[in-house]
Scaffold this motif. Structure first.
Motif, PDB file in Angstrom:
ATOM      1  N   SER A   1      -4.508  70.582  58.574  1.00  0.00           N
ATOM      2  CA  SER A   1      -5.461  70.190  57.529  1.00  0.00           C
ATOM      3  C   SER A   1      -6.580  71.213  57.548  1.00  0.00           C
ATOM      4  O   SER A   1      -7.162  71.491  58.599  1.00  0.00           O
ATOM      5  N   PHE A   2      -6.865  71.790  56.369  1.00  0.00           N
ATOM      6  CA  PHE A   2      -7.862  72.845  56.277  1.00  0.00           C
ATOM      7  C   PHE A   2      -8.540  72.776  54.920  1.00  0.00           C
ATOM      8  O   PHE A   2      -7.863  72.855  53.886  1.00  0.00           O
ATOM      9  N   LYS A   3      -9.831  72.603  54.928  1.00  0.00           N
ATOM     10  CA  LYS A   3     -10.636  72.555  53.698  1.00  0.00           C
ATOM     11  C   LYS A   3     -10.056  71.580  52.667  1.00  0.00           C
ATOM     12  O   LYS A   3      -9.931  71.897  51.482  1.00  0.00           O
ATOM     13  N   GLY A   4      -9.681  70.408  53.137  1.00  0.00           N
ATOM     14  CA  GLY A   4      -9.190  69.366  52.240  1.00  0.00           C
ATOM     15  C   GLY A   4      -7.722  69.463  51.865  1.00  0.00           C
ATOM     16  O   GLY A   4      -7.198  68.578  51.198  1.00  0.00           O
ATOM     17  N   ASP A   5      -7.049  70.522  52.272  1.00  0.00           N
ATOM     18  CA  ASP A   5      -5.620  70.674  51.995  1.00  0.00           C
ATOM     19  C   ASP A   5      -4.811  70.379  53.257  1.00  0.00           C
ATOM     20  O   ASP A   5      -5.265  70.616  54.370  1.00  0.00           O
ATOM     21  N   THR A   6      -3.615  69.885  53.058  1.00  0.00           N
ATOM     22  CA  THR A   6      -2.691  69.677  54.160  1.00  0.00           C
ATOM     23  C   THR A   6      -1.449  70.518  53.889  1.00  0.00           C
ATOM     24  O   THR A   6      -0.937  70.548  52.770  1.00  0.00           O
ATOM     25  N   PHE A   7      -1.003  71.217  54.915  1.00  0.00           N
ATOM     26  CA  PHE A   7       0.217  72.007  54.800  1.00  0.00           C
ATOM     27  C   PHE A   7       0.907  72.008  56.149  1.00  0.00           C
ATOM     28  O   PHE A   7       0.369  71.505  57.142  1.00  0.00           O
ATOM     29  N   PHE A   8       2.110  72.544  56.193  1.00  0.00           N
ATOM     30  CA  PHE A   8       2.916  72.568  57.407  1.00  0.00           C
ATOM     31  C   PHE A   8       3.223  74.017  57.747  1.00  0.00           C
ATOM     32  O   PHE A   8       3.513  74.823  56.866  1.00  0.00           O
ATOM     33  N   LEU A   9       3.139  74.337  59.012  1.00  0.00           N
ATOM     34  CA  LEU A   9       3.290  75.706  59.481  1.00  0.00           C
ATOM     35  C   LEU A   9       4.409  75.751  60.519  1.00  0.00           C
ATOM     36  O   LEU A   9       4.367  75.039  61.522  1.00  0.00           O
ATOM     37  N   ALA A  10       5.407  76.581  60.258  1.00  0.00           N
ATOM     38  CA  ALA A  10       6.525  76.748  61.192  1.00  0.00           C
ATOM     39  C   ALA A  10       6.604  78.199  61.629  1.00  0.00           C
ATOM     40  O   ALA A  10       6.511  79.113  60.808  1.00  0.00           O
ATOM     41  N   SER A  11       6.767  78.406  62.919  1.00  0.00           N
ATOM     42  CA  SER A  11       7.069  79.720  63.461  1.00  0.00           C
ATOM     43  C   SER A  11       8.569  79.732  63.701  1.00  0.00           C
ATOM     44  O   SER A  11       9.104  78.850  64.378  1.00  0.00           O
ATOM     45  N   MET A  12       9.242  80.715  63.112  1.00  0.00           N
ATOM     46  CA  MET A  12      10.694  80.737  63.218  1.00  0.00           C
ATOM     47  C   MET A  12      11.230  82.160  63.286  1.00  0.00           C
ATOM     48  O   MET A  12      10.490  83.111  63.052  1.00  0.00           O
ATOM     49  N   GLU A  13      12.510  82.275  63.593  1.00  0.00           N
ATOM     50  CA  GLU A  13      13.122  83.600  63.703  1.00  0.00           C
ATOM     51  C   GLU A  13      13.133  84.310  62.353  1.00  0.00           C
ATOM     52  O   GLU A  13      13.228  83.694  61.305  1.00  0.00           O
ATOM     53  N   ARG A  14      13.016  85.614  62.425  1.00  0.00           N
ATOM     54  CA  ARG A  14      13.031  86.438  61.220  1.00  0.00           C
ATOM     55  C   ARG A  14      14.461  86.808  60.864  1.00  0.00           C
ATOM     56  O   ARG A  14      15.269  87.127  61.737  1.00  0.00           O
ATOM     57  N   MET A  15      14.762  86.776  59.600  1.00  0.00           N
ATOM     58  CA  MET A  15      16.080  87.151  59.113  1.00  0.00           C
ATOM     59  C   MET A  15      16.021  88.553  58.515  1.00  0.00           C
ATOM     60  O   MET A  15      14.959  89.050  58.158  1.00  0.00           O
ATOM     61  N   SER A  16      17.175  89.167  58.380  1.00  0.00           N
ATOM     62  CA  SER A  16      17.249  90.525  57.857  1.00  0.00           C
ATOM     63  C   SER A  16      17.227  90.557  56.329  1.00  0.00           C
ATOM     64  O   SER A  16      16.524  91.361  55.726  1.00  0.00           O
ATOM     65  N   SER A  17      18.013  89.664  55.716  1.00  0.00           N
ATOM     66  CA  SER A  17      18.123  89.673  54.253  1.00  0.00           C
ATOM     67  C   SER A  17      18.619  88.325  53.787  1.00  0.00           C
ATOM     68  O   SER A  17      19.303  87.613  54.528  1.00  0.00           O
ATOM     69  N   ASP A  18      18.298  87.992  52.540  1.00  0.00           N
ATOM     70  CA  ASP A  18      18.940  86.801  51.991  1.00  0.00           C
ATOM     71  C   ASP A  18      20.230  87.233  51.300  1.00  0.00           C
ATOM     72  O   ASP A  18      20.356  88.358  50.809  1.00  0.00           O
ATOM     73  N   VAL A  19      21.196  86.344  51.299  1.00  0.00           N
ATOM     74  CA  VAL A  19      22.516  86.657  50.762  1.00  0.00           C
ATOM     75  C   VAL A  19      22.433  87.009  49.281  1.00  0.00           C
ATOM     76  O   VAL A  19      23.176  87.861  48.789  1.00  0.00           O
ATOM     77  N   GLY A  20      21.502  86.398  48.570  1.00  0.00           N
ATOM     78  CA  GLY A  20      21.356  86.662  47.144  1.00  0.00           C
ATOM     79  C   GLY A  20      20.985  88.095  46.811  1.00  0.00           C
ATOM     80  O   GLY A  20      21.182  88.551  45.686  1.00  0.00           O
ATOM     81  N   ARG A  21      20.452  88.833  47.757  1.00  0.00           N
ATOM     82  CA  ARG A  21      20.077  90.231  47.520  1.00  0.00           C
ATOM     83  C   ARG A  21      21.175  91.221  47.873  1.00  0.00           C
ATOM     84  O   ARG A  21      21.037  92.420  47.633  1.00  0.00           O
ATOM     85  N   LEU A  22      22.254  90.722  48.446  1.00  0.00           N
ATOM     86  CA  LEU A  22      23.336  91.615  48.838  1.00  0.00           C
ATOM     87  C   LEU A  22      24.176  92.007  47.630  1.00  0.00           C
ATOM     88  O   LEU A  22      24.303  91.262  46.668  1.00  0.00           O
ATOM     89  N   ARG A  23      24.740  93.185  47.691  1.00  0.00           N
ATOM     90  CA  ARG A  23      25.623  93.665  46.636  1.00  0.00           C
ATOM     91  C   ARG A  23      27.024  93.094  46.864  1.00  0.00           C
ATOM     92  O   ARG A  23      27.389  92.809  48.007  1.00  0.00           O
ATOM     93  N   PRO A  24      27.803  92.922  45.817  1.00  0.00           N
ATOM     94  CA  PRO A  24      29.149  92.374  45.980  1.00  0.00           C
ATOM     95  C   PRO A  24      30.003  93.143  46.984  1.00  0.00           C
ATOM     96  O   PRO A  24      30.873  92.563  47.622  1.00  0.00           O
ATOM     97  N   LYS A  25      29.753  94.426  47.170  1.00  0.00           N
ATOM     98  CA  LYS A  25      30.558  95.193  48.126  1.00  0.00           C
ATOM     99  C   LYS A  25      30.126  94.948  49.576  1.00  0.00           C
ATOM    100  O   LYS A  25      30.844  95.323  50.492  1.00  0.00           O
ATOM    101  N   ASP A  26      28.955  94.316  49.782  1.00  0.00           N
ATOM    102  CA  ASP A  26      28.507  93.986  51.132  1.00  0.00           C
ATOM    103  C   ASP A  26      29.305  92.781  51.636  1.00  0.00           C
ATOM    104  O   ASP A  26      29.439  91.781  50.932  1.00  0.00           O
TER     105      ASP A  26
END
Length: 172
Positions: free
Chosen positions: A63-88
């Motif tokens: 909770s910060f300045k009247g807003d509520t949000f959620f914060l997750a620390s997680m592993e980093r990924m290399s790429s999303d599948v949607g950005r890959l080319r069909p030949k990948d």
């Protein structure tokens, strides 16, 4: 976060993902108390975290300045599948996972032949969440790690059912 050296890597409807250059972790900032928490809790408890579900190191409500949000620390990924080319190589995951969701026998057999553990994960995942909102299975919620392994990062959309509990790295 930008003042502290974080860069925006991507965003969805309810969340944004930030990281510092060169870091192997990201911060996911979510403005909604949605069922992503159900997904990561299930993945952690069932042993899928860090395999086909993301490894989440911590999760907390802020909770910060009247807003509520959620914060997750997680592993980093290399790429999303949607950005890959069909030949990948991994570009086919989106279609196979979507077809698996609907019980397509050929897609299920192809996944089973390619990776039996992924097939088991998907069977477990679809069984667990079949009545928990809706699936959000598109290329932006399917990611690839640096080693080319597959991860469903945010595959469901709906109301949270798991009681919130702060997750800390030392407990995970």
């Amino acid at each position: 976060l930008k003042k502290h050296g974080f860069e925006l890597l991507g965003h969805g409807y309810y969340s944004k993902v930030y990281a510092k250059p060169g870091s192997n972790r990201v911060l996911k900032v979510t403005k909604a108390d949605d069922n992503w928490y159900d997904y990561i809790s299930w993945a952690r408890e069932s042993g899928w975290a860090g395999k086909f579900a993301p490894m989440v190191y911590s999760y907390k409500k802020v909770s910060f300045k009247g807003d509520t949000f959620f914060l997750a620390s997680m592993e980093r990924m290399s790429s999303d599948v949607g950005r890959l080319r069909p030949k990948d190589g991994p570009s086919f995951y989106t279609t196979l996972v979507q077809f698996h969701q609907f019980g397509n026998p050929l897609a299920k057999q192809m996944i089973r032949s390619y990776n039996p553990d992924l097939h088991q994960f998907l069977d477990d995942f679809f069984e667990k969440f079949k009545d928990e909102g809706r699936f959000d299975l598109h290329g932006g919620n399917m990611m690839i790690r640096e080693d080319q392994s597959f991860c469903l990062t945010d595959p469901i959309c709906g109301s949270k059912r798991t009681e919130y509990r702060r997750l800390r790295e030392r407990e995970l």
